[in-house]
Write a protein that holds these residues in place. Structure first.
Motif, PDB file in Angstrom:
ATOM      1  N   ILE A  17       0.846  -1.208   0.000  1.00 10.29           N
ATOM      2  CA  ILE A  17       0.000   0.000   0.000  1.00 10.29           C
ATOM      3  C   ILE A  17       0.874   1.248   0.000  1.00 10.29           C
ATOM      4  CG2 ILE A  17      -1.569   1.366   1.469  1.00 10.29           C
ATOM      5  CD1 ILE A  17      -2.972  -0.813  -0.157  1.00 10.29           C
ATOM      6  N   LYS A  18       1.937   1.242   0.801  1.00 14.35           N
ATOM      7  CA  LYS A  18       2.852   2.398   0.843  1.00 14.35           C
ATOM      8  C   LYS A  18       3.533   2.632  -0.503  1.00 14.35           C
ATOM      9  CE  LYS A  18       3.796   2.522   5.749  1.00 14.35           C
ATOM     10  NZ  LYS A  18       4.777   2.354   6.826  1.00 14.35           N
ATOM     11  N   LEU A  19       3.656   1.566  -1.300  1.00 13.30           N
ATOM     12  CA  LEU A  19       4.253   1.692  -2.634  1.00 13.30           C
ATOM     13  C   LEU A  19       3.212   2.050  -3.695  1.00 13.30           C
ATOM     14  CD1 LEU A  19       6.669  -1.373  -2.498  1.00 13.30           C
ATOM     15  CD2 LEU A  19       7.282   1.056  -2.365  1.00 13.30           C
ATOM     16  N   ASN A  20       1.995   2.379  -3.236  1.00 12.04           N
ATOM     17  CA  ASN A  20       0.894   2.834  -4.105  1.00 12.04           C
ATOM     18  C   ASN A  20       0.425   1.795  -5.112  1.00 12.04           C
ATOM     19  OD1 ASN A  20       0.590   5.406  -2.919  1.00 12.04           O
ATOM     20  ND2 ASN A  20       2.402   6.093  -4.027  1.00 12.04           N
ATOM     21  N   HIS A  21       0.426   0.536  -4.704  1.00 14.41           N
ATOM     22  CA  HIS A  21      -0.115  -0.513  -5.557  1.00 14.41           C
ATOM     23  C   HIS A  21      -1.579  -0.744  -5.204  1.00 14.41           C
ATOM     24  CE1 HIS A  21       3.514  -1.838  -7.652  1.00 14.41           C
ATOM     25  NE2 HIS A  21       4.152  -1.495  -6.524  1.00 14.41           N
ATOM     26  N   SER A  22      -2.290  -1.403  -6.072  1.00 11.26           N
ATOM     27  CA  SER A  22      -3.724  -1.626  -5.898  1.00 11.26           C
ATOM     28  C   SER A  22      -4.024  -2.863  -5.055  1.00 11.26           C
ATOM     29  CB  SER A  22      -4.384  -1.805  -7.263  1.00 11.26           C
ATOM     30  OG  SER A  22      -3.971  -3.020  -7.845  1.00 11.26           O
ATOM     31  N   ILE A  23      -5.286  -2.973  -4.662  1.00 13.65           N
ATOM     32  CA  ILE A  23      -5.752  -4.159  -3.944  1.00 13.65           C
ATOM     33  C   ILE A  23      -5.536  -5.390  -4.811  1.00 13.65           C
ATOM     34  CG2 ILE A  23      -7.814  -5.336  -3.080  1.00 13.65           C
ATOM     35  CD1 ILE A  23      -8.790  -2.632  -2.068  1.00 13.65           C
ATOM     36  N   ARG A  24      -5.772  -5.281  -6.097  1.00 18.30           N
ATOM     37  CA  ARG A  24      -5.561  -6.421  -7.006  1.00 18.30           C
ATOM     38  C   ARG A  24      -4.103  -6.881  -7.001  1.00 18.30           C
ATOM     39  NH1 ARG A  24     -10.141  -9.106  -8.628  1.00 18.30           N
ATOM     40  NH2 ARG A  24     -11.768  -7.565  -8.852  1.00 18.30           N
ATOM     41  N   ASP A  25      -3.184  -5.938  -6.932  1.00 18.41           N
ATOM     42  CA  ASP A  25      -1.767  -6.303  -6.859  1.00 18.41           C
ATOM     43  C   ASP A  25      -1.479  -7.102  -5.581  1.00 18.41           C
ATOM     44  OD1 ASP A  25      -1.217  -4.979  -9.248  1.00 18.41           O
ATOM     45  OD2 ASP A  25      -0.619  -3.120  -8.223  1.00 18.41           O
ATOM     46  N   ILE A  26      -2.074  -6.666  -4.484  1.00 16.95           N
ATOM     47  CA  ILE A  26      -1.883  -7.363  -3.205  1.00 16.95           C
ATOM     48  C   ILE A  26      -2.466  -8.763  -3.290  1.00 16.95           C
ATOM     49  CG2 ILE A  26      -2.447  -7.363  -0.745  1.00 16.95           C
ATOM     50  CD1 ILE A  26      -2.635  -4.262  -0.987  1.00 16.95           C
ATOM     51  N   THR A  27      -3.661  -8.889  -3.857  1.00 19.15           N
ATOM     52  CA  THR A  27      -4.313 -10.207  -3.938  1.00 19.15           C
ATOM     53  C   THR A  27      -3.495 -11.185  -4.777  1.00 19.15           C
ATOM     54  OG1 THR A  27      -5.711  -9.601  -5.822  1.00 19.15           O
ATOM     55  CG2 THR A  27      -6.618  -9.250  -3.634  1.00 19.15           C
ATOM     56  N   ARG A  28      -2.926 -10.690  -5.851  1.00 18.16           N
ATOM     57  CA  ARG A  28      -2.097 -11.565  -6.687  1.00 18.16           C
ATOM     58  C   ARG A  28      -0.828 -11.991  -5.945  1.00 18.16           C
ATOM     59  NH1 ARG A  28      -4.277  -8.441 -11.125  1.00 18.16           N
ATOM     60  NH2 ARG A  28      -2.811  -6.763 -10.727  1.00 18.16           N
ATOM     61  N   PHE A  29      -0.230 -11.057  -5.227  1.00 19.62           N
ATOM     62  CA  PHE A  29       1.007 -11.349  -4.516  1.00 19.62           C
ATOM     63  C   PHE A  29       0.783 -12.330  -3.366  1.00 19.62           C
ATOM     64  CE2 PHE A  29       4.473 -10.498  -1.538  1.00 19.62           C
ATOM     65  CZ  PHE A  29       5.563 -10.588  -2.389  1.00 19.62           C
TER      66      PHE A  29
END
Length: 59
Positions: A17-29
């Motif tokens: 989140i601090k790196l300004n990525h999306s929720i979708r990016d988090i879910t994939r990771f």
């Protein structure tokens, strides 16, 4: 079936989140549902993994 997030996963969420990525990016990771991540982020604003981890024990 519900499975809570680990302390490590919460730290990863905070970092991404601090790196300004999306929720979708988090879910994939993390290979988690978008609903799980969205719910976690709604619990605490602004998101802090340490506080989120502490609050789990009070629910």
């Amino acid at each position: 079936m519900f499975s809570s997030l680990s302390s490590h996963e919460r730290s990863v969420i905070e970092t991404i989140i601090k790196l300004n990525h999306s929720i979708r990016d988090i879910t994939r990771f993390l290979n988690r549902s978008p609903a799980t991540i969205a719910y976690e982020l709604k619990r605490i604003t602004p998101y802090n993994a340490t506080i989120a981890d502490t609050l789990v024990f009070f629910l």
